[in-house]
Scaffold this motif. Structure first.
Motif, PDB file in Angstrom:
ATOM      1  N   ALA A  29      32.219   9.320  94.574  1.00  0.00           N
ATOM      2  CA  ALA A  29      32.838   9.249  94.311  1.00  0.00           C
ATOM      3  C   ALA A  29      34.758   8.719  94.192  1.00  0.00           C
ATOM      4  N   ILE A  30      34.598   7.855  93.801  1.00  0.00           N
ATOM      5  CA  ILE A  30      35.717   7.027  93.146  1.00  0.00           C
ATOM      6  C   ILE A  30      36.343   8.184  91.516  1.00  0.00           C
ATOM      7  N   VAL A  63      36.463   2.387  89.734  1.00  0.00           N
ATOM      8  CA  VAL A  63      37.972   1.920  89.581  1.00  0.00           C
ATOM      9  C   VAL A  63      38.784   2.143  88.880  1.00  0.00           C
ATOM     10  N   ILE A  64      39.005   1.248  87.764  1.00  0.00           N
ATOM     11  CA  ILE A  64      39.952   1.252  86.463  1.00  0.00           C
ATOM     12  C   ILE A  64      40.749   2.109  86.241  1.00  0.00           C
ATOM     13  N   ASP A  65      38.811   3.271  85.908  1.00  0.00           N
ATOM     14  CA  ASP A  65      38.818   4.030  84.808  1.00  0.00           C
ATOM     15  C   ASP A  65      40.596   5.220  85.931  1.00  0.00           C
ATOM     16  N   ALA A  66      39.562   5.417  87.802  1.00  0.00           N
ATOM     17  CA  ALA A  66      39.857   6.393  88.642  1.00  0.00           C
ATOM     18  C   ALA A  66      41.553   5.712  88.280  1.00  0.00           C
ATOM     19  N   LEU A  67      42.242   4.414  88.216  1.00  0.00           N
ATOM     20  CA  LEU A  67      43.179   4.270  89.147  1.00  0.00           C
ATOM     21  C   LEU A  67      44.280   5.006  87.566  1.00  0.00           C
ATOM     22  N   GLU A 120      42.734  18.793  97.926  1.00  0.00           N
ATOM     23  CA  GLU A 120      42.415  18.533  99.465  1.00  0.00           C
ATOM     24  C   GLU A 120      41.540  17.900  99.334  1.00  0.00           C
ATOM     25  N   MET A 121      39.863  17.521  98.672  1.00  0.00           N
ATOM     26  CA  MET A 121      39.050  16.565  98.560  1.00  0.00           C
ATOM     27  C   MET A 121      39.415  15.631  99.054  1.00  0.00           C
ATOM     28  N   LEU A 122      40.604  14.986  98.542  1.00  0.00           N
ATOM     29  CA  LEU A 122      40.631  13.196  98.927  1.00  0.00           C
ATOM     30  C   LEU A 122      40.299  12.281 100.489  1.00  0.00           C
ATOM     31  N   GLY A 123      40.882  13.283 101.270  1.00  0.00           N
ATOM     32  CA  GLY A 123      39.741  12.824 102.425  1.00  0.00           C
ATOM     33  C   GLY A 123      37.700  12.895 102.802  1.00  0.00           C
ATOM     34  N   TRP A 124      37.212  13.667 101.644  1.00  0.00           N
ATOM     35  CA  TRP A 124      36.669  13.657 102.235  1.00  0.00           C
ATOM     36  C   TRP A 124      35.714  13.095 101.182  1.00  0.00           C
ATOM     37  N   LEU A 125      36.715  12.871 100.316  1.00  0.00           N
ATOM     38  CA  LEU A 125      36.131  11.908  98.642  1.00  0.00           C
ATOM     39  C   LEU A 125      35.553  10.528  99.451  1.00  0.00           C
ATOM     40  N   ALA A 126      36.947  10.366  99.999  1.00  0.00           N
ATOM     41  CA  ALA A 126      37.320   8.232 100.772  1.00  0.00           C
ATOM     42  C   ALA A 126      35.796   8.159 101.595  1.00  0.00           C
ATOM     43  N   THR A 165      21.020  18.429 101.444  1.00  0.00           N
ATOM     44  CA  THR A 165      20.242  17.178 100.746  1.00  0.00           C
ATOM     45  C   THR A 165      20.346  16.147 101.154  1.00  0.00           C
ATOM     46  N   SER A 166      18.753  14.823 100.813  1.00  0.00           N
ATOM     47  CA  SER A 166      19.631  13.601 101.039  1.00  0.00           C
ATOM     48  C   SER A 166      18.594  13.562  99.708  1.00  0.00           C
ATOM     49  N   ALA A 167      18.734  13.556  98.363  1.00  0.00           N
ATOM     50  CA  ALA A 167      18.424  12.657  97.289  1.00  0.00           C
ATOM     51  C   ALA A 167      19.550  12.472  96.763  1.00  0.00           C
ATOM     52  N   GLU A 168      19.381  11.284  96.458  1.00  0.00           N
ATOM     53  CA  GLU A 168      20.844  10.227  95.878  1.00  0.00           C
ATOM     54  C   GLU A 168      21.479  11.237  94.312  1.00  0.00           C
ATOM     55  N   GLY A 169      20.638  11.211  93.628  1.00  0.00           N
ATOM     56  CA  GLY A 169      20.796  12.109  92.748  1.00  0.00           C
ATOM     57  C   GLY A 169      22.101  13.127  92.226  1.00  0.00           C
ATOM     58  N   VAL A 170      21.055  13.802  93.370  1.00  0.00           N
ATOM     59  CA  VAL A 170      20.954  15.209  93.777  1.00  0.00           C
ATOM     60  C   VAL A 170      23.245  15.484  94.089  1.00  0.00           C
ATOM     61  N   ARG A 171      23.081  14.820  95.321  1.00  0.00           N
ATOM     62  CA  ARG A 171      24.074  14.209  95.399  1.00  0.00           C
ATOM     63  C   ARG A 171      25.411  13.729  94.737  1.00  0.00           C
ATOM     64  N   CYS A 172      25.343  12.813  93.476  1.00  0.00           N
ATOM     65  CA  CYS A 172      25.676  12.213  93.541  1.00  0.00           C
ATOM     66  C   CYS A 172      26.949  13.789  92.323  1.00  0.00           C
ATOM     67  N   LYS A 173      25.832  14.749  91.168  1.00  0.00           N
ATOM     68  CA  LYS A 173      26.208  14.953  91.050  1.00  0.00           C
ATOM     69  C   LYS A 173      26.351  16.216  92.011  1.00  0.00           C
ATOM     70  N   ILE A 174      26.544  16.458  92.804  1.00  0.00           N
ATOM     71  CA  ILE A 174      27.389  17.317  93.734  1.00  0.00           C
ATOM     72  C   ILE A 174      29.024  17.139  93.363  1.00  0.00           C
ATOM     73  N   ILE A 175      29.229  15.686  94.297  1.00  0.00           N
ATOM     74  CA  ILE A 175      30.649  15.079  93.750  1.00  0.00           C
ATOM     75  C   ILE A 175      31.054  15.192  92.317  1.00  0.00           C
ATOM     76  N   GLU A 176      30.852  14.797  91.710  1.00  0.00           N
ATOM     77  CA  GLU A 176      30.898  14.736  90.237  1.00  0.00           C
ATOM     78  C   GLU A 176      31.610  16.566  90.083  1.00  0.00           C
ATOM     79  N   SER A 177      30.658  17.493  90.697  1.00  0.00           N
ATOM     80  CA  SER A 177      31.266  18.557  90.468  1.00  0.00           C
ATOM     81  C   SER A 177      32.452  19.197  91.610  1.00  0.00           C
ATOM     82  N   ILE A 178      32.368  18.317  92.703  1.00  0.00           N
ATOM     83  CA  ILE A 178      33.870  18.580  93.344  1.00  0.00           C
ATOM     84  C   ILE A 178      34.811  18.419  92.653  1.00  0.00           C
ATOM     85  N   GLY A 179      34.316  17.231  91.690  1.00  0.00           N
ATOM     86  CA  GLY A 179      35.867  16.401  91.451  1.00  0.00           C
ATOM     87  C   GLY A 179      35.972  17.200  90.048  1.00  0.00           C
ATOM     88  N   LYS A 180      35.450  18.453  89.470  1.00  0.00           N
ATOM     89  CA  LYS A 180      35.341  19.103  88.655  1.00  0.00           C
ATOM     90  C   LYS A 180      37.186  19.968  89.001  1.00  0.00           C
TER      91      LYS A 180
END
Length: 268
Positions: A98-99, A129-133, A78-84, A58-73
């Motif tokens: 991603a952050i 970033v503050i929250d993630a750190l 092992e997903m650190l490199g992909w997220l970076a 998908t190229s839909a920005e909003g959908v990609r955001c929610k996919i990244i959110e689910s990956i974080g969950k």
């Protein structure tokens, strides 16, 4: 694509980033749209791979955001490199998700990748970033960098830093936290600072809080001293607070009994 589908995609794109920022800055967890079921075995990372494939399709920005959110969950380190790699995306919303997801991995390895972004000119990136750190573990260097923002003009930034320091700071940060607690004008930030001082300051932090409890310049200061002591390690607090509960100073006696009662509740 139907008009209904277009509406959903537009809503996702418009709301994804505001929802994320709301979720990290508000006390109560906000409701967030996310994928709740996928096919695959989480143990062998098939779940994460499924989402990576979905992201590519998908190229839909909003959908990609929610996919990244689910990956974080899934908290899969092992997903650190992909997220970076997503940090290179030109869309601020995708970078922020991603952050956030990198923080959810709760790995110290993420700190080095996130720290350079702490000084971003974009406030959304900076707050995320503050929250993630704060989730990357105890790290004196990270805590020192974060402490710089305790005097930021933005109250949301100060609040996030006070919370993030609970996960990164140690007893050496106690003097800075205690000083800022006395100067902070926001009630919400004061509460976060008091809890962080109690939770991370060890015997040093408890010493500062005891002094505030004994000689409070205001009722508000006395309250935050109690909040901090209630958040501290009961094994460290009991020996220094119990004498007040048995003493002759009525104010200290009442405060000490309140603190001891709360500590007993949380230590059960």
């Amino acid at each position: 694509m139907s008009h209904e589908s277009e509406g959903i995609l537009q809503t996702l794109q418009r709301q994804a980033l505001p929802d994320l920022i709301h979720s990290i800055t508000e006390k109560k967890q906000s409701k967030k749209l996310r994928i709740t079921h996928i096919a695959g075995d989480i143990e062998n990372h098939e779940a994460s791979q499924y989402l990576v494939d979905a992201y590519a399709q998908t190229s839909a920005e909003g959908v990609r955001c929610k996919i990244i959110e689910s990956i974080g969950k899934f908290h899969d380190p092992e997903m650190l490199g992909w997220l970076a790699e997503r940090l290179k995306n030109p869309h601020i919303s995708i970078q922020c998700f991603a952050i956030w997801a990198m923080g959810e991995l709760k790995t110290p390895r993420a700190a080095a990748l996130l720290l350079p972004r702490l000084w971003s000119s974009n406030r959304y990136i900076q707050m995320t970033v503050i929250d993630a750190l704060g989730k990357t573990g105890k790290n004196g260097a990270v805590a020192s960098e974060l402490s710089t923002f305790l005097r930021d003009e933005d109250v949301q930034v100060r609040y996030l830093v006070a919370k993030a320091l609970m996960g990164t700071a140690g007893p050496d940060a106690a003097p800075v936290l205690a000083e800022r607690l006395m100067e902070e004008p926001s009630v919400d930030v004061q509460e976060a600072l008091a809890r962080t001082l109690g939770r991370t300051g060890g015997a040093v932090g408890i010493g500062h809080l005891i002094e505030l409890l004994k000689y409070p310049p205001s009722q508000a200061t006395e309250h935050w001293a109690e909040v901090g002591l209630e958040a501290a390690d009961p094994a460290l607090v009991f020996p220094v607070i119990e004498p007040f509960a048995n003493g002759d100073d009525f104010r200290l006696k009442v405060a000490a009994l309140r603190i001891l009662n709360e500590l007993r509740k949380t230590s059960r």
